[in-house]
Design a protein around this motif. Structure first.
Motif, PDB file in Angstrom:
ATOM      1  N   THR A  13       0.843  -1.192   0.000  1.00 23.07           N
ATOM      2  CA  THR A  13       0.000   0.000   0.000  1.00 23.07           C
ATOM      3  C   THR A  13       0.872   1.233   0.000  1.00 23.07           C
ATOM      4  O   THR A  13       2.016   1.201   0.443  1.00 23.07           O
ATOM      5  N   GLN A  16       0.507   6.471   3.996  1.00 21.20           N
ATOM      6  CA  GLN A  16      -0.592   7.373   4.295  1.00 21.20           C
ATOM      7  C   GLN A  16      -0.067   8.633   4.972  1.00 21.20           C
ATOM      8  O   GLN A  16       0.734   8.556   5.898  1.00 21.20           O
ATOM      9  N   ASN A  17      -0.516   9.805   4.488  1.00 21.94           N
ATOM     10  CA  ASN A  17      -0.111  11.045   5.148  1.00 21.94           C
ATOM     11  C   ASN A  17      -1.234  11.509   6.080  1.00 21.94           C
ATOM     12  O   ASN A  17      -2.291  10.884   6.147  1.00 21.94           O
ATOM     13  N   ASP A  20      -4.676  12.092   4.447  1.00 14.62           N
ATOM     14  CA  ASP A  20      -5.384  10.851   4.138  1.00 14.62           C
ATOM     15  C   ASP A  20      -6.010  10.252   5.395  1.00 14.62           C
ATOM     16  O   ASP A  20      -7.136   9.772   5.379  1.00 14.62           O
ATOM     17  N   ALA A  21      -5.264  10.280   6.472  1.00 11.78           N
ATOM     18  CA  ALA A  21      -5.714   9.637   7.703  1.00 11.78           C
ATOM     19  C   ALA A  21      -6.807  10.425   8.415  1.00 11.78           C
ATOM     20  O   ALA A  21      -7.747   9.842   8.948  1.00 11.78           O
TER      21      ALA A  21
END
Length: 166
Positions: A13, A16-17, A20-21
Motif C-alpha cells: 500500500t 498514508q499522510n 489521508d488519515a
C-alpha cells in the motif's frame, strides 16, 4: 501433481499522510435533525425540526444546507418516495393519535419527551432514506433536504422526476 500454496504476503500500500488519515472521507452524507421548535396556538400549533445536511456527494447541489421541516413534510416525502421510487421506504415514527386527545395530564404531542423521541425517529428515517443510492436520485429528496420553502414549491411546480446530471 503440484501442490498450490496460497499467497499470504501483505498487499503493498502507499504510505498514508495526515490528510489521508484525518481528512474528510471520500464520500460522506451527514444529516442531523435537531432544534425542535413548537409554533402557533390551539389547533394551528405544530413542531418544526431543523434538518442540517453536510455532504461532498456531487449529486447534491449544496454541500451544506439547513432547512426546517414539520412532521407532515416527512409524510409528504415518504409518500412521494413510495409512489415514485424503487426503494423500500422505512416507516416514520408513529403519528401518536392518543397523545392528541383532549384533557390529558401532559402536553400530548408537545411534551418535551415525545418531541425528543420523534426527533430521533425522524433522524433515523431521513438518514436511512438519504443513504440509499437510488433515493439520492429522487428530486423530492433533494427538495426536502435543500429547498428552503418547500410548501410553495410542492404546490406550484413540483413534478416527480429524477435528478438530471448537467
Amino acid at each position: 501433481m503440484a501442490e498450490t500454496v496460497a499467497d499470504t504476503r501483505r498487499l503493498i500500500t502507499k504510505p498514508q499522510n495526515l490528510n489521508d488519515a484525518y481528512g474528510p472521507p471520500s464520500n460522506f452524507l451527514e444529516i442531523d435533525v435537531s432544534n425542535p421548535q413548537t409554533v402557533g396556538v390551539g389547533r394551528g400549533r405544530f413542531t418544526t425540526y431543523e434538518i442540517r445536511v453536510k455532504t461532498n456527494l456531487p449529486i447534491f447541489k449544496l454541500q451544506e444546507s439547513t432547512v426546517r421541516r414539520r412532521y407532515s413534510d416527512f409524510e409528504w416525502l415518504r409518500s412521494e418516495l413510495e409512489r415514485e421510487s424503487k426503494v423500500v421506504v422505512p416507516p416514520l415514527p408513529g403519528k401518536a393519535f392518543l397523545r392528541q386527545l383532549p384533557f390529558r395530564g401532559d402536553d400530548g404531542i408537545f411534551d418535551d419527551n415525545f418531541i425528543e423521541e420523534r426527533k430521533q425517529g425522524l433522524e433515523q428515517f431521513i438518514n436511512k432514506v438519504a443513504g440509499h443510492p437510488l433515493a439520492q436520485n429522487d428530486r423530492c429528496l433533494h427538495m426536502f433536504l435543500q429547498d428552503e420553502i418547500i410548501d410553495e414549491i410542492i404546490d406550484k411546480s413540483y413534478t416527480p422526476s429524477k435528478i438530471r446530471h448537467a
